[in-house]
Design an enzyme around this catalytic site. Sequence first.
Site, short mmCIF file in Angstrom:
data_model
loop_
_atom_site.label_atom_id
_atom_site.label_comp_id
_atom_site.label_asym_id
_atom_site.label_seq_id
_atom_site.Cartn_x
_atom_site.Cartn_y
_atom_site.Cartn_z
CG ASP A 1 -3.18 3.90 4.28
OD1 ASP A 1 -4.20 3.71 4.98
OD2 ASP A 1 -2.97 3.29 3.21
CD1 TRP B 1 -2.00 -2.29 1.79
CD2 TRP B 1 -2.87 -1.40 -0.07
NE1 TRP B 1 -2.93 -3.17 1.29
CE2 TRP B 1 -3.48 -2.65 0.16
CE3 TRP B 1 -3.25 -0.66 -1.18
CZ2 TRP B 1 -4.46 -3.18 -0.70
CZ3 TRP B 1 -4.23 -1.18 -2.03
CH2 TRP B 1 -4.81 -2.42 -1.78
CE LYS C 1 -8.43 -1.94 4.33
NZ LYS C 1 -8.64 -3.17 3.56
#
Length: 360
Positions: free
Chosen positions: A171, A101, A195
């Site tokens: 993030d 990511w 999530k």
Amino acid sequence: MSRVYNFSAGPAVLPEVVLRQAAAEMLDYQGTGMSVMEMSHRSKPFASIIETAEADLRELMAIPDNYKVLFLQGGATQQFAAIPMNLMQNKVADYIVSGSWSKKAFKEAKLYGDARCIASSEDGNFSYVPNLDNLEISPDADYVYICQNETIYGTRYPKLPDTQGKPLVSDVSSMFLSEPMNVADYGLIYGGVQKNIGPAGVVIVIVRDDLVMEDVLPFTPSIMRYSTQVAAKSLSNTPPAYGIYICGLVFKWLKEMGGLSAMQQRNQEKAAILYDYLDSSRLFKATARKEDRSLMNVPFVTGDAELDALFVAEAKNHNIESIKGHRSVGGMRASIYNAMPKEGVEALVAYMAEFEKIHG
Ligand code: PMP
């Protein structure tokens, strides 16, 4: 009706009480005679939903007044572009690459300026967080970027990097609200909610007000300017209204559960059940370095791809879903977000022990 233990990395398990409340309010939200899905985002009831959601999030995370909270669309991936567009005034940014990511975010930032990778753990297949001592922070960096919990490789920063005064951008998609954070340590915190907080379609950005600038890269679309969204209080266009409503219900649930310190304790206990088993197992092995282990995403392998596949295939018989590792790494991964009950982790460990007895 029967619910499974859903170990998906995202979209992921949500608190059952929240789903029940959403179901109860589906046709008639608090006497309005309509669903939140059908409601104008300019209406009074929706104004109350988004304002309450923001207030509850501020309370949960103790967000200082000089930070703005935005509920946006486009997922975390859109922020890979929005962050450099909004923050790269000097066109220089430092990235620490600890997994797929942050690597994607780094690659995207290179489209807009001189993004520099100042540390990486790619040589160790991202099984650890790069060494944060003696980082060479660029003197003219606009920000330093990290992905604080790497969903695929199951690592979490054990501490934050010293950015030498540069704004830290993080993030937190796969660890959002799983533990307390000191917001003042960051310039910008963001994450997709699918999530730990709600349904896909909402990304939350928490940004220090001096980083909300008019002076952004000139081609930045209006809708992607933080200044536009701050001025419009996230209502520059139609927001992901139903998703924001669910996030709000989850914030209430978290408050009822005792807030983020209580959640952290619960998450530590749940993760310990799984890691303790993995550390004592002669068949299964956790793949992330011990000091850097995530409390949320736990990848593990047997070392034999066929056995891994069998474990995944037979999991269904134990009410266990979505235990397969990310397609880029294989093996297994248990995502044990806030809403995963301890019983789910215990059921997984019981299945692993049984499997080990037969195949170990
Ligand atoms: N960052 C992290 C840490 C993620 O786990 C993910 C999605 N799994 C993303 C970014 C991308 O999120 P989205 O699909 O919302 O763009």
